[in-house]
Design an enzyme around this catalytic site. Structure first.
Site, mmCIF file in Angstrom:
data_model
loop_
_atom_site.group_PDB
_atom_site.id
_atom_site.type_symbol
_atom_site.label_atom_id
_atom_site.label_comp_id
_atom_site.label_asym_id
_atom_site.label_seq_id
_atom_site.Cartn_x
_atom_site.Cartn_y
_atom_site.Cartn_z
ATOM 1 N N GLU A 150 83.056 99.912 98.290
ATOM 2 C CA GLU A 150 83.533 100.428 97.009
ATOM 3 C C GLU A 150 83.971 101.889 97.103
ATOM 4 O O GLU A 150 84.822 102.353 96.324
ATOM 5 C CB GLU A 150 82.453 100.267 95.928
ATOM 6 C CG GLU A 150 81.268 101.201 96.016
ATOM 7 C CD GLU A 150 80.178 100.788 96.969
ATOM 8 O OE1 GLU A 150 79.074 101.367 96.903
ATOM 9 O OE2 GLU A 150 80.419 99.884 97.802
ATOM 10 N N CYS B 266 74.836 97.328 101.344
ATOM 11 C CA CYS B 266 73.863 98.244 101.958
ATOM 12 C C CYS B 266 72.426 97.757 101.703
ATOM 13 O O CYS B 266 71.980 96.814 102.333
ATOM 14 C CB CYS B 266 74.091 99.667 101.473
ATOM 15 S SG CYS B 266 73.300 100.905 102.527
ATOM 16 N N HIS C 8 79.534 100.750 102.486
ATOM 17 C CA HIS C 8 79.861 100.859 101.066
ATOM 18 C C HIS C 8 81.374 100.706 100.863
ATOM 19 O O HIS C 8 82.095 101.713 100.753
ATOM 20 C CB HIS C 8 79.381 102.202 100.506
ATOM 21 C CG HIS C 8 77.910 102.276 100.305
ATOM 22 N ND1 HIS C 8 77.298 101.946 99.108
ATOM 23 C CD2 HIS C 8 76.916 102.618 101.158
ATOM 24 C CE1 HIS C 8 75.995 102.096 99.236
ATOM 25 N NE2 HIS C 8 75.730 102.500 100.471
#
Length: 241
Positions: free
Chosen positions: A218, A113, A216
């Site tokens: 994760e 990001c 994102h």
């Protein structure tokens, strides 16, 4: 021995029960969990002075740039847009120094990001300070649903590290109001949203082993398990000598 990956930390101020303020160097737990699951040992790099960057890079095998605040538009010679968000010049300075030193030492870098955006600016690229400035905007890039859910699709360049991990199409989460406008001279775009915004970049010089994504991953690991392949791909780049 597992590779050591430094994750750039950022400062958050916490107000304790007795109303004392104190600053914390933090990174998302989901990010360090994903890196550990991919086979590396992550360590948090505390927000520091730019001149300390070399000392940190000397001690790690690769660098991860986490998400966070907006990138200061003065870094790409623009005045702030009325919709600019919070900036943190000290973080910009430190992470730019980390990028420069990791680049010199040819240590792999993975940007997430804000990390993608800062890598682009470090390579003389520019940003849309707010996606409302993008003329072809048709996709909602600031989702209102929880980040663990994907909300739009992307197309991925076939000849890329990212496509080796995810193939040529994928769904992603999206929570960004800045985006790449002019691509930096060290990078090439390798993924796009359906309205044409750049969603991932990779270094043109394959010896540099730098990749970055606008979403994102994760936060998608539990709901879309194949997302782990992005982190495993980065670890593969670290292990290539």
């Amino acid at each position: 021995m597992k590779p050591i990956v430094g994750v750039s930390g950022y400062v958050m101020t916490k107000v304790s029960n007795n109303l004392l303020n104190f600053d914390m160097n933090i990174v998302p737990k989901e990010l360090t969990d994903a890196l550990k699951k991919a086979g590396v040992t992550p360590i948090v790099l505390p927000l520091s002075k730019a001149e300390e960057a070399k000392e940190y890079i000397d001690q790690i095998d690769a660098l991860v740039l986490a998400g966070g605040e907006d990138v200061d538009p003065l870094l790409f010679y623009e005045e702030p847009h009325p919709k600019i968000g919070e900036i943190e010049p000290e973080r910009d300075d430190f992470e730019l120094a980390l990028i420069e030193e990791a680049w010199k030492q040819k240590k792999p870098i993975f940007g997430i990001c804000r990390g993608l955006q800062l890598l682009n600016v470090a390579s003389k690229g520019t940003l849309y300070q707010d996606v409302s400035s993008y003329e072809k905007l048709e996709v909602n890039h600031i989702q209102k649903t929880p980040w663990k859910h994907a909300t739009h699709s992307i197309l991925i360049e076939e000849n890329s590290w990212l496509s080796e991990a995810l193939g040529t199409e994928q769904v992603v989460n999206s929570y960004h109001h800045q985006a790449i406008k002019d691509i930096g001279d060290a990078f090439r775009p390798v993924a796009w949203s359906k309205d044409g915004l750049i969603e991932a970049i990779e270094s043109i010089d394959r010896n540099q082993k730098v990749m970055a994504v606008q979403w994102h991953p994760e936060l998608l690991v539990k709901t879309i398990p194949e997302t782990m392949k992005v982190f495993k791909q980065f670890v593969d780049l670290i292990n290539i000598k």
